[in-house]
Scaffold this active site. Structure first.
Site, PDB file in Angstrom:
ATOM      1  N   ALA A  10       0.862  -1.040   0.022  1.00  0.00           N
ATOM      2  CA  ALA A  10       0.147  -0.099   0.103  1.00  0.00           C
ATOM      3  C   ALA A  10       0.872   1.228   0.113  1.00  0.00           C
ATOM      4  O   ALA A  10       2.074   1.112   0.425  1.00  0.00           O
ATOM      5  CB  ALA A  10      -0.628  -0.040   1.270  1.00  0.00           C
ATOM      6  N   GLY A  24       0.448  -4.889   1.216  1.00  0.00           N
ATOM      7  CA  GLY A  24      -0.847  -4.920   0.333  1.00  0.00           C
ATOM      8  C   GLY A  24      -0.678  -5.431  -0.961  1.00  0.00           C
ATOM      9  O   GLY A  24      -1.421  -6.285  -1.604  1.00  0.00           O
ATOM     10  N   GLU A  49      -0.943  -9.025  -0.280  1.00  0.00           N
ATOM     11  CA  GLU A  49      -2.193  -9.240   0.014  1.00  0.00           C
ATOM     12  C   GLU A  49      -2.928  -9.436  -1.182  1.00  0.00           C
ATOM     13  O   GLU A  49      -3.971 -10.240  -1.247  1.00  0.00           O
ATOM     14  CB  GLU A  49      -2.957  -8.189   1.115  1.00  0.00           C
ATOM     15  CG  GLU A  49      -2.082  -8.203   2.033  1.00  0.00           C
ATOM     16  CD  GLU A  49      -2.351  -7.154   3.136  1.00  0.00           C
ATOM     17  OE1 GLU A  49      -3.421  -7.260   3.921  1.00  0.00           O
ATOM     18  OE2 GLU A  49      -1.708  -5.925   2.933  1.00  0.00           O
ATOM     19  N   GLU A  55       4.585  -4.870   7.184  1.00  0.00           N
ATOM     20  CA  GLU A  55       3.904  -3.920   8.001  1.00  0.00           C
ATOM     21  C   GLU A  55       4.313  -3.414   9.080  1.00  0.00           C
ATOM     22  O   GLU A  55       4.165  -2.373   9.651  1.00  0.00           O
ATOM     23  CB  GLU A  55       2.290  -4.132   7.780  1.00  0.00           C
ATOM     24  CG  GLU A  55       1.601  -3.931   6.598  1.00  0.00           C
ATOM     25  CD  GLU A  55       1.663  -5.300   5.740  1.00  0.00           C
ATOM     26  OE1 GLU A  55       2.386  -6.229   6.166  1.00  0.00           O
ATOM     27  OE2 GLU A  55       0.870  -5.368   4.986  1.00  0.00           O
TER      28      GLU A  55
HETATM   29  C1  LIG Z   1      -5.385   0.470   5.105  1.00  0.00           C
HETATM   30  C2  LIG Z   1      -4.147  -0.182   5.191  1.00  0.00           C
HETATM   31  C3  LIG Z   1      -4.063  -1.167   3.995  1.00  0.00           C
HETATM   32  C4  LIG Z   1      -3.424  -2.182   3.750  1.00  0.00           C
HETATM   33  C5  LIG Z   1      -2.081  -2.497   4.498  1.00  0.00           C
HETATM   34  C6  LIG Z   1      -0.773  -2.606   3.801  1.00  0.00           C
HETATM   35  C7  LIG Z   1       0.173  -1.963   4.169  1.00  0.00           C
HETATM   36  C8  LIG Z   1       1.489  -1.968   3.109  1.00  0.00           C
HETATM   37  O1  LIG Z   1       1.402  -2.303   2.317  1.00  0.00           O
HETATM   38  S1  LIG Z   1       2.758  -1.060   3.947  1.00  0.00           S
HETATM   39  C9  LIG Z   1       3.738  -1.227   2.774  1.00  0.00           C
HETATM   40  C10 LIG Z   1       4.681  -2.570   2.820  1.00  0.00           C
HETATM   41  N1  LIG Z   1       5.688  -2.226   1.961  1.00  0.00           N
HETATM   42  C11 LIG Z   1       6.865  -1.941   2.040  1.00  0.00           C
HETATM   43  O2  LIG Z   1       6.975  -1.583   3.511  1.00  0.00           O
HETATM   44  C12 LIG Z   1       7.875  -1.987   1.165  1.00  0.00           C
HETATM   45  C13 LIG Z   1       8.290  -0.442   0.740  1.00  0.00           C
HETATM   46  N2  LIG Z   1       9.195  -0.507  -0.181  1.00  0.00           N
HETATM   47  C14 LIG Z   1      10.657  -0.745  -0.007  1.00  0.00           C
HETATM   48  O3  LIG Z   1      11.000  -1.310   0.917  1.00  0.00           O
HETATM   49  C15 LIG Z   1      11.507  -0.926  -1.276  1.00  0.00           C
HETATM   50  O4  LIG Z   1      10.869   0.215  -2.189  1.00  0.00           O
HETATM   51  C16 LIG Z   1      11.905  -2.073  -2.018  1.00  0.00           C
HETATM   52  C17 LIG Z   1      12.695  -2.854  -1.237  1.00  0.00           C
HETATM   53  C18 LIG Z   1      10.479  -2.555  -2.257  1.00  0.00           C
HETATM   54  C19 LIG Z   1      12.430  -1.733  -3.386  1.00  0.00           C
HETATM   55  O5  LIG Z   1      13.664  -0.907  -3.116  1.00  0.00           O
HETATM   56  P1  LIG Z   1      14.396  -0.073  -4.386  1.00  0.00           P
HETATM   57  O6  LIG Z   1      14.929  -0.994  -5.342  1.00  0.00           O
HETATM   58  O7  LIG Z   1      15.440   0.474  -3.689  1.00  0.00           O
HETATM   59  O8  LIG Z   1      13.185   0.971  -4.774  1.00  0.00           O
HETATM   60  P2  LIG Z   1      12.981   2.205  -4.178  1.00  0.00           P
HETATM   61  O9  LIG Z   1      12.759   2.102  -2.839  1.00  0.00           O
HETATM   62  O10 LIG Z   1      13.868   3.143  -4.755  1.00  0.00           O
HETATM   63  O11 LIG Z   1      11.379   2.399  -4.765  1.00  0.00           O
HETATM   64  C20 LIG Z   1      11.138   3.120  -5.951  1.00  0.00           C
HETATM   65  C21 LIG Z   1      10.186   4.177  -5.668  1.00  0.00           C
HETATM   66  O12 LIG Z   1       8.858   3.348  -5.318  1.00  0.00           O
HETATM   67  C22 LIG Z   1       8.558   3.924  -4.125  1.00  0.00           C
HETATM   68  N3  LIG Z   1       7.836   3.029  -3.419  1.00  0.00           N
HETATM   69  C23 LIG Z   1       8.210   1.728  -3.135  1.00  0.00           C
HETATM   70  N4  LIG Z   1       7.494   1.064  -2.269  1.00  0.00           N
HETATM   71  C24 LIG Z   1       6.533   1.844  -1.922  1.00  0.00           C
HETATM   72  C25 LIG Z   1       5.251   2.072  -1.252  1.00  0.00           C
HETATM   73  N5  LIG Z   1       4.960   0.598  -0.523  1.00  0.00           N
HETATM   74  N6  LIG Z   1       4.651   2.939  -1.104  1.00  0.00           N
HETATM   75  C26 LIG Z   1       4.905   4.180  -1.740  1.00  0.00           C
HETATM   76  N7  LIG Z   1       6.057   4.178  -2.383  1.00  0.00           N
HETATM   77  C27 LIG Z   1       6.892   3.232  -2.764  1.00  0.00           C
HETATM   78  C28 LIG Z   1      10.034   4.494  -3.469  1.00  0.00           C
HETATM   79  O13 LIG Z   1       9.705   5.438  -2.467  1.00  0.00           O
HETATM   80  C29 LIG Z   1      10.577   4.995  -4.662  1.00  0.00           C
HETATM   81  O14 LIG Z   1       9.941   6.232  -5.036  1.00  0.00           O
HETATM   82  P3  LIG Z   1      10.844   7.640  -5.442  1.00  0.00           P
HETATM   83  O15 LIG Z   1      11.491   7.335  -6.534  1.00  0.00           O
HETATM   84  O16 LIG Z   1       9.957   8.737  -5.614  1.00  0.00           O
HETATM   85  O17 LIG Z   1      11.837   7.661  -4.034  1.00  0.00           O
END
Ligand SMILES: CC/C=C\C/C=C/C(=O)SCCNC(=O)CCNC(=O)[C@H](O)C(C)(C)COP(=O)(O)OP(=O)(O)OC[C@H]1O[C@@H](n2cnc3c(N)ncnc32)[C@H](O)[C@@H]1OP(=O)(O)O
Length: 543
Positions: free
Chosen positions: A349, A394, A397, A417
């Site tokens: 998410a 998410g 999920e 999460e």
């Molecule tokens: C009501 C609630 C509903 C549901 C519950 C769900 C909850 C969740 O899903 S919480 C999120 C769980 N996911 C994560 O914690 C993963 C987050 N992402 C990462 O850890 C990393 O991005 C990665 C390990 C997946 C990949 O790393 P890397 O290859 O270094 O890429 P970047 O981190 O540079 O990512 C590129 C770009 O994408 C953006 N991004 C990645 N994941 C998310 C995200 N979950 N939400 C928003 N944005 C995300 C990241 O910020 C980068 O953006 P910028 O280039 O603008 O910085």
């Protein structure tokens, strides 16, 4: 000069072509020794030919006695060393020049001096093959068409060295096998492929340039020019790897760019989509080689690759809308969900969007995600996740809400999460527990660990893993296979499997009996059973 009388024919290569040649030679009364890389393969092919003969008996095209006598004339052998008493050997190995040169030299060494040696090559210089033997005058090309038992033509190719007596003897043998002979001098592609391959490639160029769809091109050719099948269907039948190999020979040997192979053809072969024999080429085929109708399989792509397809309210809302549309589509029989780009299915998410949410806003967002999960679970058609990269939070999920998951070898799964101070909110906790067991689900949800594809396969989170470039093709094959089955039956199986999870076993069994009975009287139940009894493929209509 005296020529040899042909009694025993050796066939080298027990694939589709070699088996066909062995069948027609044995049917013509020759004793046939069939060889491949080992005795096991030759024996398997011989049994398959015997089964084919049995089918001809069932259809009244061959008497049982003739079939039995023909089968007796077919002898599987361990290899080329067993060709010592053959009067004629027909090589039908893969269309690869180095391989054929090696096999020709080996056959020449094993065969008696006056025996004849032919190649079923469709494009390689027979003069070149003859030159590696000590019997160049007794070598020629004997190019059968596919499928050999049905196609009437044999193209005889004279090498520069071929003696007239060799030609005459082989022509008579081909005619005894029931074939009409045309004669070609040794030139790239000979007669048939010189005409055919540029035509097939032109049809592919038309697809590549977006001039028309494969279906329109094939239909146009069939109805406008009257061949029994369209050029792309034919290319799939021949094998796209074979078409490419011949196109390359034409281009290299003639040196004219009009014979170059289209990039599309090269890419399909690189992807392993080699046509009917591989289950996919210009069309998709089921395990019986039946073409799967287009339009039965839909794909949803989570498309926000710059944010690793992170699920914000807009994307989840769009998913909800599209799934509602899919529910109304009466033609679809399977749905694939995948992610755009080569990095992620969905990395969760959207954390930036969630970071400012109040409790009630988070509740509404969670409920939207749950509604999407429920839509996927309750669609009448199977939903398959093709996880092409990160499936975290998410994203994991959403994959879990699909009926089953296939993943690329570089996929990564997790419920991280807890790292953000929250828990899964799109149904992950409970669906994960149901998929991989409560203990494993607890560990993943408490630690936030991210696991690779191999581990996901090991714990049963995914059903299969594939090379990244093959993932979507493999999942499409699975979806296409499902699309050939009875849609009502698949829908009932999906419903019973899902509802059965949440009720005691006796209730689940009752659900099954009701669903089983409900299918009786449907058009599909009558068609499926009639097709089996009529020994034909079923054509299900979903009623
Ligand atoms: C009501 C609630 C509903 C549901 C519950 C769900 C909850 C969740 O899903 S919480 C999120 C769980 N996911 C994560 O914690 C993963 C987050 N992402 C990462 O850890 C990393 O991005 C990665 C390990 C997946 C990949 O790393 P890397 O290859 O270094 O890429 P970047 O981190 O540079 O990512 C590129 C770009 O994408 C953006 N991004 C990645 N994941 C998310 C995200 N979950 N939400 C928003 N944005 C995300 C990241 O910020 C980068 O953006 P910028 O280039 O603008 O910085």
């Amino acid at each position: 000069m005296m020529t040899i009388e042909i009694r025993t024919v050796g066939v080298l290569g027990a694939g589709q072509m070699g088996s066909g040649i062995a069948q027609v030679a044995a049917t013509a009364g020759y004793t046939v020794k069939l060889a491949d890389v080992d005795l096991e393969r030759a024996t398997k092919a011989t049994s398959k030919i015997a089964a084919m003969l049995g089918k001809l008996v069932e259809k009244g095209k061959l008497t049982a006695e003739a079939a039995e006598a023909t089968a007796k004339r077919l002898i599987p052998v361990a290899g080329i060393a067993d060709f010592g008493d053959c009067d004629l050997v027909i090589e039908a190995a893969t269309e690869n020049v180095d391989l054929k040169l090696k096999l020709f030299a080996a056959c020449d060494a094993a065969m008696k001096p006056d025996a004849l040696l032919a190649s079923n090559t469709s494009s390689i210089s027979v003069t070149k093959l003859a030159a590696v033997t000590k019997r160049p005058g007794k070598v020629l090309g004997m190019h059968f068409m596919n499928p050999v038992p049905l196609m009437r033509l044999v193209e005889i190719v004279k090498a520069v060295q071929t003696e007239p007596e060799t030609y005459t003897t082989i022509k008579e043998a081909a005619e005894k096998m029931g074939k009409t002979v045309v004669t070609s001098n040794d030139a790239p592609g000979f007669l048939v492929n010189r005409i055919l391959i540029p035509m097939l490639c032109e049809a592919m160029f038309a697809v590549q340039e977006g001039v028309g769809t494969p279906e329109d091109i094939d239909t146009g050719a069939k109805l406008g020019l009257n061949p029994p099948m369209g050029p792309l269907e034919l290319a799939d039948l021949i094998g796209l790897d074979t078409v490419l190999a011949i196109a390359n020979v034409l281009y290299t040997d003639i040196g004219d760019t009009k014979y170059r192979a289209p990039t599309l053809l090269k890419n399909l072969v690189r992807a392993g989509w080699v046509g009917k024999k591989g289950g996919r080429g210009f069309y998709v085929y089921d395990e019986k080689g039946q073409k799967v109708p287009e339009g039965f399989v839909g794909t949803i792509t989570l498309n926000r690759p710059d944010k690793l397809n992170a699920l914000n309210a807009e994307l989840v809302g769009e998913l909800h809308r599209v799934l509602a549309e899919i529910r109304r589509d009466k033609d679809l029989r399977a749905l694939i969900v995948t992610g755009a780009g080569d990095k992620a299915f969905a990395a969760g998410a959207d954390i930036a969007a969630m970071s400012t949410m109040t409790g009630p806003e988070a509740k509404a967002f969670g409920e939207l995600g749950h509604a999407v999960g429920a839509q996927m679970e309750t669609l009448a058609i199977p939903v398959i996740a093709a996880v092409n990269g990160f499936a975290l939070g998410g994203g994991c999920e959403m994959a879990l809400a699909c009926d089953f998951i296939h993943a690329s070898t570089k996929a990564k799964f997790g419920q991280p999460e807890v790292n953000l101070g929250v828990i899964p909110g799109f149904g992950g906790t409970n669906r994960l527990a149901r998929r991989v067991g409560i203990g494993r689900a607890r560990e993943l949800c408490f630690t936030g660990d991210v696991i690779g594809a191999e581990e996901a396969l090991r714990i049963g989170l995914v059903n299969g893993i594939h090379a990244p470039e093959e993932l979507l093709g493999k999942v499409k094959e699975i979806a296409a296979k499902i699309a050939t089955k009875g849609p009502l039956a698949v829908a009932q199986a999906k419903r019973v499997l899902l509802r059965g999870l949440d009720v005691p076993l006796p209730t689940a069994n009752e659900l099954e009996v009701q669903a089983f009975a409900a299918l009786f009287g449907s058009e599909d139940q009558r068609e499926g059973m009639a097709a089996f009894l009529g020994k034909r493929p079923a054509n299900f209509v979903g009623r």
